[in-house]
Design a protein around this motif. Structure first.
Motif, PDB file in Angstrom:
ATOM      1  N   ARG A  13       0.766  -1.382   0.100  1.00 36.31           N
ATOM      2  CA  ARG A  13      -0.035  -0.027  -0.045  1.00 36.31           C
ATOM      3  C   ARG A  13       0.852   1.148  -0.139  1.00 36.31           C
ATOM      4  NH1 ARG A  13      -2.971  -0.735   4.639  1.00 36.31           N
ATOM      5  NH2 ARG A  13      -4.296  -2.369   3.480  1.00 36.31           N
ATOM      6  N   LEU A  14       2.096   1.153   0.670  1.00 40.13           N
ATOM      7  CA  LEU A  14       2.830   2.304   0.800  1.00 40.13           C
ATOM      8  C   LEU A  14       3.671   2.813  -0.865  1.00 40.13           C
ATOM      9  CD1 LEU A  14       4.789   1.830   4.106  1.00 40.13           C
ATOM     10  CD2 LEU A  14       3.523   3.890   3.586  1.00 40.13           C
ATOM     11  N   ILE A  15       3.849   1.640  -1.251  1.00 40.98           N
ATOM     12  CA  ILE A  15       4.311   1.583  -2.699  1.00 40.98           C
ATOM     13  C   ILE A  15       3.477   2.327  -3.858  1.00 40.98           C
ATOM     14  CG2 ILE A  15       5.296   0.447  -4.540  1.00 40.98           C
ATOM     15  CD1 ILE A  15       6.705  -1.542  -2.446  1.00 40.98           C
ATOM     16  N   ALA A  16       2.271   1.678  -3.255  1.00 40.11           N
ATOM     17  CA  ALA A  16       1.073   2.066  -4.522  1.00 40.11           C
ATOM     18  C   ALA A  16       0.487   3.353  -4.190  1.00 40.11           C
ATOM     19  CB  ALA A  16       0.089   0.934  -4.346  1.00 40.11           C
ATOM     20  N   LEU A  17       0.504   3.885  -3.138  1.00 38.40           N
ATOM     21  CA  LEU A  17      -0.329   5.029  -2.874  1.00 38.40           C
ATOM     22  C   LEU A  17       0.596   6.326  -2.307  1.00 38.40           C
ATOM     23  CD1 LEU A  17      -3.254   3.879  -0.776  1.00 38.40           C
ATOM     24  CD2 LEU A  17      -3.078   4.094  -3.282  1.00 38.40           C
ATOM     25  N   GLN A  18       1.799   6.020  -1.850  1.00 40.43           N
ATOM     26  CA  GLN A  18       2.579   7.223  -1.298  1.00 40.43           C
ATOM     27  C   GLN A  18       3.923   7.723  -2.181  1.00 40.43           C
ATOM     28  OE1 GLN A  18       1.914   8.500   1.280  1.00 40.43           O
ATOM     29  NE2 GLN A  18      -0.033   7.476   1.755  1.00 40.43           N
ATOM     30  N   GLN A  19       4.069   6.980  -3.341  1.00 38.99           N
ATOM     31  CA  GLN A  19       4.953   7.255  -4.314  1.00 38.99           C
ATOM     32  C   GLN A  19       6.356   7.666  -3.386  1.00 38.99           C
ATOM     33  OE1 GLN A  19       3.325  10.900  -6.065  1.00 38.99           O
ATOM     34  NE2 GLN A  19       2.641   9.904  -7.805  1.00 38.99           N
ATOM     35  N   PRO A  20       6.925   6.295  -2.878  1.00 34.52           N
ATOM     36  CA  PRO A  20       8.238   6.691  -2.124  1.00 34.52           C
ATOM     37  C   PRO A  20       9.281   6.895  -2.868  1.00 34.52           C
ATOM     38  CG  PRO A  20       7.449   4.206  -2.342  1.00 34.52           C
ATOM     39  CD  PRO A  20       6.236   5.167  -2.728  1.00 34.52           C
ATOM     40  N   MET A  21      10.430   7.494  -2.625  1.00 32.73           N
ATOM     41  CA  MET A  21      11.578   7.922  -3.093  1.00 32.73           C
ATOM     42  C   MET A  21      12.518   6.513  -2.996  1.00 32.73           C
ATOM     43  SD  MET A  21      11.908  11.640  -2.001  1.00 32.73           S
ATOM     44  CE  MET A  21      12.175  11.454  -0.218  1.00 32.73           C
ATOM     45  N   ALA A  22      13.830   6.594  -3.521  1.00 33.30           N
ATOM     46  CA  ALA A  22      14.702   5.593  -3.491  1.00 33.30           C
ATOM     47  C   ALA A  22      14.837   4.796  -2.033  1.00 33.30           C
ATOM     48  CB  ALA A  22      15.833   5.855  -4.273  1.00 33.30           C
ATOM     49  N   SER A  23      15.403   5.929  -1.108  1.00 30.87           N
ATOM     50  CA  SER A  23      15.718   5.660   0.223  1.00 30.87           C
ATOM     51  C   SER A  23      14.385   4.996   0.969  1.00 30.87           C
ATOM     52  CB  SER A  23      16.060   6.819   0.908  1.00 30.87           C
ATOM     53  OG  SER A  23      15.206   7.803   0.949  1.00 30.87           O
ATOM     54  N   ASP A  24      13.068   5.636   0.634  1.00 35.19           N
ATOM     55  CA  ASP A  24      11.995   5.001   1.261  1.00 35.19           C
ATOM     56  C   ASP A  24      11.690   3.532   0.726  1.00 35.19           C
ATOM     57  OD1 ASP A  24      11.496   7.565   2.242  1.00 35.19           O
ATOM     58  OD2 ASP A  24      10.341   8.103   0.501  1.00 35.19           O
ATOM     59  N   LEU A  25      12.054   3.211  -0.404  1.00 34.30           N
ATOM     60  CA  LEU A  25      11.950   1.860  -1.040  1.00 34.30           C
ATOM     61  C   LEU A  25      12.724   0.949  -0.301  1.00 34.30           C
ATOM     62  CD1 LEU A  25      11.444   2.656  -4.741  1.00 34.30           C
ATOM     63  CD2 LEU A  25       9.958   1.658  -3.284  1.00 34.30           C
ATOM     64  N   ARG A  26      14.115   1.336   0.151  1.00 29.83           N
ATOM     65  CA  ARG A  26      14.905   0.472   1.238  1.00 29.83           C
ATOM     66  C   ARG A  26      14.389   0.222   2.103  1.00 29.83           C
ATOM     67  NH1 ARG A  26      19.137   3.887  -0.755  1.00 29.83           N
ATOM     68  NH2 ARG A  26      19.869   4.287   1.490  1.00 29.83           N
ATOM     69  N   ILE A  27      13.519   1.068   2.688  1.00 29.50           N
ATOM     70  CA  ILE A  27      13.148   1.006   4.048  1.00 29.50           C
ATOM     71  C   ILE A  27      11.886   0.064   4.141  1.00 29.50           C
ATOM     72  CG2 ILE A  27      11.806   1.928   5.703  1.00 29.50           C
ATOM     73  CD1 ILE A  27      13.321   4.669   5.560  1.00 29.50           C
ATOM     74  N   ILE A  28      11.159   0.301   3.025  1.00 31.46           N
ATOM     75  CA  ILE A  28      10.012  -0.695   2.751  1.00 31.46           C
ATOM     76  C   ILE A  28      10.350  -2.113   2.511  1.00 31.46           C
ATOM     77  CG2 ILE A  28       7.974  -0.917   1.264  1.00 31.46           C
ATOM     78  CD1 ILE A  28       7.882   2.072   0.934  1.00 31.46           C
ATOM     79  N   GLY A  29      11.212  -2.160   1.303  1.00 32.70           N
ATOM     80  CA  GLY A  29      11.864  -3.349   1.140  1.00 32.70           C
ATOM     81  C   GLY A  29      12.501  -4.295   2.218  1.00 32.70           C
ATOM     82  N   THR A  30      13.199  -3.439   2.973  1.00 30.13           N
ATOM     83  CA  THR A  30      13.830  -4.212   4.060  1.00 30.13           C
ATOM     84  C   THR A  30      12.702  -4.682   5.187  1.00 30.13           C
ATOM     85  OG1 THR A  30      15.772  -2.849   3.894  1.00 30.13           O
ATOM     86  CG2 THR A  30      15.528  -3.882   6.125  1.00 30.13           C
ATOM     87  N   ALA A  31      11.895  -3.900   5.224  1.00 28.84           N
ATOM     88  CA  ALA A  31      10.607  -4.487   6.272  1.00 28.84           C
ATOM     89  C   ALA A  31       9.882  -5.745   5.790  1.00 28.84           C
ATOM     90  CB  ALA A  31       9.528  -3.201   6.434  1.00 28.84           C
ATOM     91  N   MET A  32       9.628  -5.648   4.454  1.00 28.29           N
ATOM     92  CA  MET A  32       9.124  -6.890   3.775  1.00 28.29           C
ATOM     93  C   MET A  32      10.180  -8.229   3.942  1.00 28.29           C
ATOM     94  SD  MET A  32       7.640  -5.573   0.188  1.00 28.29           S
ATOM     95  CE  MET A  32       6.544  -6.967  -0.289  1.00 28.29           C
ATOM     96  N   LYS A  33      11.528  -7.881   3.730  1.00 33.31           N
ATOM     97  CA  LYS A  33      12.566  -9.007   4.071  1.00 33.31           C
ATOM     98  C   LYS A  33      12.506  -9.553   5.390  1.00 33.31           C
ATOM     99  CE  LYS A  33      17.163 -10.283   2.497  1.00 33.31           C
ATOM    100  NZ  LYS A  33      17.347 -11.114   3.784  1.00 33.31           N
ATOM    101  N   ILE A  34      12.732  -8.648   6.275  1.00 32.60           N
ATOM    102  CA  ILE A  34      12.700  -9.012   7.761  1.00 32.60           C
ATOM    103  C   ILE A  34      11.456  -9.645   8.206  1.00 32.60           C
ATOM    104  CG2 ILE A  34      12.320  -7.962  10.092  1.00 32.60           C
ATOM    105  CD1 ILE A  34      14.260  -5.780   9.062  1.00 32.60           C
ATOM    106  N   ALA A  35      10.369  -9.157   7.563  1.00 34.82           N
ATOM    107  CA  ALA A  35       9.055 -10.075   7.957  1.00 34.82           C
ATOM    108  C   ALA A  35       9.234 -11.323   7.538  1.00 34.82           C
ATOM    109  CB  ALA A  35       7.882  -9.200   7.559  1.00 34.82           C
ATOM    110  N   THR A  36       9.711 -11.727   6.222  1.00 40.43           N
ATOM    111  CA  THR A  36      10.043 -12.847   5.669  1.00 40.43           C
ATOM    112  C   THR A  36      10.695 -13.639   6.705  1.00 40.43           C
ATOM    113  OG1 THR A  36       9.485 -12.134   3.425  1.00 40.43           O
ATOM    114  CG2 THR A  36      10.530 -14.524   3.979  1.00 40.43           C
ATOM    115  N   ASP A  37      11.985 -13.225   6.968  1.00 44.34           N
ATOM    116  CA  ASP A  37      13.003 -13.787   7.820  1.00 44.34           C
ATOM    117  C   ASP A  37      12.480 -14.252   9.300  1.00 44.34           C
ATOM    118  OD1 ASP A  37      15.706 -14.402   6.679  1.00 44.34           O
ATOM    119  OD2 ASP A  37      15.296 -11.989   6.296  1.00 44.34           O
ATOM    120  N   LEU A  38      11.506 -13.236   9.702  1.00 48.09           N
ATOM    121  CA  LEU A  38      10.777 -13.495  11.190  1.00 48.09           C
ATOM    122  C   LEU A  38       9.957 -14.733  10.790  1.00 48.09           C
ATOM    123  CD1 LEU A  38      10.107 -10.074  12.262  1.00 48.09           C
ATOM    124  CD2 LEU A  38      11.697 -11.354  13.282  1.00 48.09           C
ATOM    125  N   GLU A  39       9.218 -14.594  10.022  1.00 46.85           N
ATOM    126  CA  GLU A  39       8.179 -16.182   9.795  1.00 46.85           C
ATOM    127  C   GLU A  39       9.083 -17.232   9.386  1.00 46.85           C
ATOM    128  OE1 GLU A  39       5.886 -18.822   7.645  1.00 46.85           O
ATOM    129  OE2 GLU A  39       7.653 -17.806   6.748  1.00 46.85           O
TER     130      GLU A  39
END
Length: 219
Positions: A67-93
């Protein structure tokens, strides 16, 4: 004045979900090892049941990120934050899956007596849980040095894993039931070693998120 209040508010929600997921995963690992040490079948079944909560967290975090990617038009540094969150969640799972694996071992061995007291495996679990805590703090505080320090702790887990592997394999003989239990304990040690590896993955993600550079902590 914050030029993107909606984005930063959504990012705060995402970070809170990730912290809550991390705390829940830490609790699962701790309780799975405790269930094994006590051969507590009921506690083990509760760990398995609570894995559904972790799956729900993963779904929620993935949806927040998309939703953040689709609606908030994140910049490159923002995308790293979002992408890292997704990866961390996968590792936690995946860490939670290993907690379930340990709990299933408890159920398989329920009613037996341990061929030897658990000593090294709880040590591995303590370090792995500490690593998980540190990795999550490094994410919330954007602390690259804290993330990099996970490499030394991972080395300690690897050494303990080698030690317990040699010890348990050295105890095997011609007794099938004894060998079966020792094999299950070897798998538990392996699961904890993998937990530590997934935690270093989180640290690597934090370093990339902050610096934009890749660093291998699991060497």
């Amino acid at each position: 004045m914050d030029a993107r209040p909606g984005f930063h508010q959504s990012l705060s929600v995402l970070q809170k979900e990730l912290q809550d997921m991390g705390e829940s995963v830490k609790d699962l690992i701790l309780k799975s090892v405790e269930s094994l040490a006590k051969f507590d079948e009921n506690a083990a079944r509760q760990v398995i049941k609570n894995d559904d909560l972790i799956d729900d967290y993963l779904t929620t975090i993935d949806e927040l990120c998309l939703r953040l990617i689709a609606l908030q038009q994140p910049m490159a540094s923002d995308l790293r934050i979002i992408g890292t969150a997704m990866k961390i969640a996968t590792d936690l799972e995946r860490i939670a899956d290993h907690a379930v694996d340990i709990a299933k071992t408890t159920i398989r061995l329920a009613g037996e007596e341990l061929v030897k007291p658990l000593e090294v495996i709880p040590q591995m679990a303590d370090i792995a849980i500490e690593m998980l805590h540190e990795s999550l703090v490094s994410y919330t505080e954007r602390d690259v040095h804290r993330a990099a320090a996970l490499a030394e702790k991972d080395d300690r887990v690897d050494k303990l894993y080698s030690s317990v592997m040699q010890e348990l394999m050295g105890m095997m003989g011609s007794d099938y039931n004894r060998n079966r239990q020792l094999t299950h304990l070897l798998f538990v040690a392996h699961f904890l070693e993998r937990v530590a590896d997934h935690t270093t993955n989180i640290g690597e993600g934090v370093i990339y998120m902050v610096t934009g550079k890749r660093k291998d902590l699991n060497v």
